[in-house]
Design an enzyme around this catalytic site. Structure first.
Site, PDB file in Angstrom:
ATOM      1  N   HIS A 141       3.137  -6.648 -11.988  1.00 31.41           N
ATOM      2  CA  HIS A 141       2.875  -6.453 -10.483  1.00 31.41           C
ATOM      3  C   HIS A 141       3.927  -7.547  -9.915  1.00 31.41           C
ATOM      4  CE1 HIS A 141       1.363  -5.367  -6.627  1.00 31.41           C
ATOM      5  NE2 HIS A 141       1.393  -6.529  -6.419  1.00 31.41           N
ATOM      6  N   ASP A 147      -9.137   1.150  -0.959  1.00 41.62           N
ATOM      7  CA  ASP A 147      -8.020  -0.144  -0.763  1.00 41.62           C
ATOM      8  C   ASP A 147      -6.723   0.698  -0.104  1.00 41.62           C
ATOM      9  OD1 ASP A 147      -6.208  -2.372  -1.543  1.00 41.62           O
ATOM     10  OD2 ASP A 147      -5.163  -0.623  -2.576  1.00 41.62           O
ATOM     11  N   SER A 155      -6.915  -6.239  -3.461  1.00 40.61           N
ATOM     12  CA  SER A 155      -6.265  -5.279  -3.294  1.00 40.61           C
ATOM     13  C   SER A 155      -5.343  -4.874  -4.400  1.00 40.61           C
ATOM     14  CB  SER A 155      -5.355  -5.319  -2.055  1.00 40.61           C
ATOM     15  OG  SER A 155      -4.226  -4.176  -1.939  1.00 40.61           O
ATOM     16  N   LYS A 168      -6.517  -1.828  -7.831  1.00 41.09           N
ATOM     17  CA  LYS A 168      -5.732  -1.021  -8.423  1.00 41.09           C
ATOM     18  C   LYS A 168      -5.158  -1.063  -9.837  1.00 41.09           C
ATOM     19  CE  LYS A 168      -2.908  -1.644  -4.950  1.00 41.09           C
ATOM     20  NZ  LYS A 168      -2.716  -1.684  -3.457  1.00 41.09           N
TER      21      LYS A 168
END
Ligand code: URA
Length: 445
Positions: free
Chosen positions: A82, A161, A183, A187
């Protein structure tokens, strides 16, 4: 659900218990708590913060507001990456197929452009026919067959979220470390991962420009991962200039294809290999980062990484021929050089100005419903520290029409600062952060 009492308690510096977070987020996902109360709570959290137990409880509450992928039947490690967002950051497009070829499953869930930053989903959707909204059973099938799926957050994944994030964007509560961490991690944990690698950007083009805030975010997410049995490693990386040369949607896909063919810009390759090495070690495919790097180099030079990207594109409904022939990607009607207005040294290539400039060309959104033009953007060849002469090309503007070219010129004139001398740019990778703490980056593979 007495949301008002919880807002008041948080506003006054109090704490919300795990069962209260769970009930609140379930009710919010079900539409039983209005956005105005959630917005007030988000602002209270922005100012007051959350303690560790609350952070874990909020993350769990958002995670369990929806479905999770069960990938335990897959033998290989399952690792995602990410990035906290930047300009020209097309690493995901290169990294996901590359790491999958090297033996780690990559269920990559990405987002759309936000503010001045680009989004992986928008880039992928510039490939004709490419679908990023896949039903979860298809995602699982694709992970079994190809070791990689490139998707967006579906309605089933962390719906609380999804709603809260859109609300935070509209209420100036995005830049809160506990809210960002909860958040992102809600995920990521829903993807059924065995590891996660974070690319935390710092510098003028990052959402959290200061090193200390970037480190704090990394440490918060690492702690959340540890609480959920998902090891997380973070690299702190530079976003005081764009990554690579292409900044836009289709042109970033083209640069990614070049990278998968071994012809990517040096900074993009260095960062991709560094993040990929962490993913391969976390996923158990290699014992060391050096071995991981060698394996990735072979995956590229053998053509296997580009071929895997092609198969992923085909599986997700896109035109796989773009990999052999990138001219099949959307092409801008106008394409013009931008040249140096004077002799000097490139003191700055400001990512925020370039990101906003892409939006002005029609390549980004100012509201969720905006339709973007995938063909527009900039290829910026000038790097901070380059010595340039007046009239020398510094980049190319890709625009829809002559008005776009003019707007693009104004953007690059603002973004590319030429001076008599320049401070050195940030190191591309400055820190590596694990549960053991942050260490300055030394390893180049
Ligand atoms: N990305 C997310 O998914 N959530 C945030 O809060 C910020 C960036």
């Amino acid at each position: 659900m007495e949301a008002r009492a919880l807002i008041e308690r948080k506003r006054n510096g109090g704490r919300i218990a795990p069962a209260e977070w769970r009930a609140l987020m379930q009710a919010y996902a079900a539409g039983e708590v209005p956005d105005y109360q959630m917005a007030a709570l988000a602002m209270a959290i922005y100012f007051v913060g959350l303690d560790r137990e609350e952070l874990v409880a909020l993350t769990d509450a958002m995670l369990t507001s929806g479905a999770s992928l069960d990938l335990t039947h897959l033998r290989a490690g399952r690792v995602d990456k990410h990035s906290t967002g930047g300009v020209g950051d097309k690493v995901s497009l290169v990294l996901a197929p590359l790491v999958a070829v090297c033996g780690v499953v990559v269920p990559m869930m990405s987002g759309r452009g936000l503010g001045h930053t680009g989004g992986t989903l928008d880039k992928l959707e510039s490939i004709p026919g490419f679908r990023t909204a896949l039903p979860l059973p298809q995602v699982i099938q694709q992970l079994e067959a190809l070791g990689c799926a490139l998707i967006g957050q579906t309605a089933e994944i962390a719906p609380a979220d999804k709603r809260l994030y859109a609300l935070r964007d509209a209420t100036a509560t995005v830049e809160s470390i506990p809210l960002i961490a909860a958040s992102i991690m809600s995920k990521k944990l829903a993807e059924g991962l065995t590891g996660l690698v974070l690319d935390v950007k710092r510098g003028s083009g990052a959402f959290l420009p200061e090193l200390e805030r970037g480190l704090a975010l990394a440490e918060t997410m690492i702690a959340l991962g540890a609480d959920h049995g998902c090891p997380v490693v973070a690299l702190l990386t530079a976003m005081d200039r764009p990554l690579g040369r292409a900044c836009g949607n289709a042109i970033e896909v083209e640069e990614s294809i070049n990278a998968l063919r071994g012809e990517g810009p040096a900074d993009l390759m260095q960062l991709t290999f560094a993040l990929g090495a962490e993913m391969l070690v976390l996923g158990g495919a290699t014992a060391t980062r050096d071995e991981a790097r060698r394996r990735m180099e072979v995956a590229i030079s053998s053509g296997k990484a580009a071929e895997r990207f092609q198969r992923i594109i085909e599986a997700q409904g896109g035109d796989p021929r773009v990999v052999d022939d990138p001219s099949r990607l959307p092409q801008a009607a106008e394409c013009e050089w931008y040249v140096a207005p004077r002799d000097g040294v490139v003191a700055q290539v400001e990512p925020r100005a370039i990101g906003h400039g892409i939006t002005a060309l029609g390549g980004g959104r100012t509201k969720v419903s905006d339709v973007i033009d995938p063909s527009v953007g900039f290829v910026v060849t000038a790097r901070p520290g380059d010595i340039v002469r007046a009239g020398e090309p510094l980049g190319t503007i890709f625009a829809r029409d002559a008005a776009g070219v003019m707007s693009g010129r104004a953007t690059l004139a603002r973004a590319i600062v030429i001076a008599d001398d320049a401070d050195p740019p940030l190191p591309l990778i400055s820190h590596r952060v694990t549960e053991a703490g942050a260490t300055p980056w030394e390893h180049d593979s």
